[in-house]
Write a protein that holds these residues in place. Structure first.
Motif, PDB file in Angstrom:
ATOM      1  N   TYR A  48       0.846  -1.183   0.000  1.00  0.00           N
ATOM      2  CA  TYR A  48       0.000   0.000   0.000  1.00  0.00           C
ATOM      3  C   TYR A  48       0.884   1.236   0.000  1.00  0.00           C
ATOM      4  O   TYR A  48       2.026   1.222   0.430  1.00  0.00           O
ATOM      5  CB  TYR A  48      -0.980   0.017   1.172  1.00  0.00           C
TER       6      TYR A  48
ATOM      7  N   ASN B  64       0.429   5.462   0.909  1.00  0.00           N
ATOM      8  CA  ASN B  64      -0.446   6.449   1.522  1.00  0.00           C
ATOM      9  C   ASN B  64       0.288   7.777   1.542  1.00  0.00           C
ATOM     10  O   ASN B  64       1.458   7.830   1.933  1.00  0.00           O
ATOM     11  CB  ASN B  64      -0.811   6.019   2.942  1.00  0.00           C
TER      12      ASN B  64
ATOM     13  N   VAL C 227      -0.282  11.928   2.742  1.00  0.00           N
ATOM     14  CA  VAL C 227      -1.133  12.864   3.469  1.00  0.00           C
ATOM     15  C   VAL C 227      -0.506  14.256   3.397  1.00  0.00           C
ATOM     16  O   VAL C 227       0.705  14.410   3.485  1.00  0.00           O
ATOM     17  CB  VAL C 227      -1.358  12.382   4.930  1.00  0.00           C
TER      18      VAL C 227
ATOM     19  N   GLY D 269      -5.335  16.771   1.855  1.00  0.00           N
ATOM     20  CA  GLY D 269      -6.077  15.547   2.111  1.00  0.00           C
ATOM     21  C   GLY D 269      -5.182  14.333   2.128  1.00  0.00           C
ATOM     22  O   GLY D 269      -3.963  14.440   2.241  1.00  0.00           O
ATOM     23  N   GLU D 270      -5.811  13.187   1.982  1.00  0.00           N
ATOM     24  CA  GLU D 270      -5.101  11.916   2.064  1.00  0.00           C
ATOM     25  C   GLU D 270      -5.447  11.060   0.860  1.00  0.00           C
ATOM     26  O   GLU D 270      -6.591  11.015   0.424  1.00  0.00           O
ATOM     27  CB  GLU D 270      -5.494  11.206   3.358  1.00  0.00           C
ATOM     28  N   THR D 271      -4.433  10.379   0.324  1.00  0.00           N
ATOM     29  CA  THR D 271      -4.600   9.474  -0.802  1.00  0.00           C
ATOM     30  C   THR D 271      -4.012   8.126  -0.423  1.00  0.00           C
ATOM     31  O   THR D 271      -2.896   8.063   0.087  1.00  0.00           O
ATOM     32  CB  THR D 271      -3.873  10.011  -2.053  1.00  0.00           C
ATOM     33  N   THR D 272      -4.753   7.077  -0.684  1.00  0.00           N
ATOM     34  CA  THR D 272      -4.275   5.732  -0.381  1.00  0.00           C
ATOM     35  C   THR D 272      -4.442   4.844  -1.605  1.00  0.00           C
ATOM     36  O   THR D 272      -5.457   4.891  -2.280  1.00  0.00           O
ATOM     37  CB  THR D 272      -5.067   5.131   0.805  1.00  0.00           C
ATOM     38  N   LEU D 273      -3.421   4.047  -1.851  1.00  0.00           N
ATOM     39  CA  LEU D 273      -3.448   3.058  -2.922  1.00  0.00           C
ATOM     40  C   LEU D 273      -3.134   1.710  -2.293  1.00  0.00           C
ATOM     41  O   LEU D 273      -2.138   1.569  -1.587  1.00  0.00           O
ATOM     42  CB  LEU D 273      -2.395   3.386  -3.986  1.00  0.00           C
TER      43      LEU D 273
ATOM     44  N   THR E  14       1.808   2.763 -10.793  1.00  0.00           N
ATOM     45  CA  THR E  14       0.943   3.672 -10.037  1.00  0.00           C
ATOM     46  C   THR E  14       1.714   4.338  -8.910  1.00  0.00           C
ATOM     47  O   THR E  14       1.583   5.551  -8.696  1.00  0.00           O
ATOM     48  CB  THR E  14      -0.282   2.916  -9.488  1.00  0.00           C
TER      49      THR E  14
ATOM     50  N   MET F 162       2.470   8.333  -8.434  1.00  0.00           N
ATOM     51  CA  MET F 162       2.138   9.078  -7.208  1.00  0.00           C
ATOM     52  C   MET F 162       3.378   9.784  -6.651  1.00  0.00           C
ATOM     53  O   MET F 162       3.284  10.919  -6.177  1.00  0.00           O
ATOM     54  CB  MET F 162       1.518   8.141  -6.179  1.00  0.00           C
TER      55      MET F 162
ATOM     56  N   THR G 113       4.047  13.815  -6.209  1.00  0.00           N
ATOM     57  CA  THR G 113       4.584  14.357  -4.955  1.00  0.00           C
ATOM     58  C   THR G 113       5.795  15.222  -5.242  1.00  0.00           C
ATOM     59  O   THR G 113       5.925  16.326  -4.716  1.00  0.00           O
ATOM     60  CB  THR G 113       4.941  13.205  -3.993  1.00  0.00           C
TER      61      THR G 113
ATOM     62  N   ALA H 137       4.447  10.651   3.032  1.00  0.00           N
ATOM     63  CA  ALA H 137       3.939   9.444   2.395  1.00  0.00           C
ATOM     64  C   ALA H 137       4.610   8.215   2.992  1.00  0.00           C
ATOM     65  O   ALA H 137       5.749   8.290   3.466  1.00  0.00           O
ATOM     66  CB  ALA H 137       4.197   9.495   0.887  1.00  0.00           C
TER      67      ALA H 137
END
Length: 147
Positions: free
Chosen positions: A31, A33, A35, A39-43, A57, A61, A65, A106
């Motif tokens: 995973y 993540n 923040v 906000g927060e993004t999680t894969l 992916t 990300m 960043t 992250a």
């Protein structure tokens, strides 16, 4: 619990170990993540996602960043050193960086399905300005921070 910001690795080394961990052929879960103030993004590495797709992916990300916050410190969390959980380190870093604008924190975990021998856990503390990164390192790196 006390958090100790230590065990940095370079961005290049981080990208190398990420690619090795994901493409090793060992069965893994993972995973990512991130923040920030936005906000927060999680894969999550879903069962239907190939290693190549997950790597692409995560790379995308991390590129996004980098576009926002180019000055990174990458910490490697390891179980054999009895480091605090990566989520605890990530949360502490986010809380400590609240005074800086544009910070993204992250975490990336690649965890073996059969054993923890080759687990990879990285925490990226990403700053918009280099002085922010230098200030964070002087204030917190190598020092025990109570959470």
């Amino acid at each position: 619990m006390a958090i100790l910001f230590k065990s940095t690795i370079s961005e290049n080394a981080a990208f190398e170990v990420i690619e090795q961990a994901i493409t090793s052929g060992r069965p893994c879960d993972g995973y990512f993540n991130a923040v920030s103030d936005a906000g927060e993004t999680t894969l999550v590495w879903s069962p239907s996602m190939s290693a190549k797709e997950f790597l692409a992916t995560v790379t995308d990300m991390l590129r996004l960043t980098w576009d926002v916050a180019r000055f990174w410190i990458v910490y490697e969390r390891r179980e054999d050193r009895q480091d605090p959980e990566s989520t605890a380190v990530r949360n502490a870093a986010f809380r400590l960086t609240r005074g800086y604008n544009g910070v993204i924190v992250a975490s990336l975990s690649i965890l073996g399905k059969r054993d923890a021998d080759h687990d990879l856990e990285l925490i990226f503390v990403c700053f918009a300005e280099d002085f922010q990164r230098r200030n964070f390192r002087v204030r917190y790196e190598g020092k025990s921070i109570s959470t």
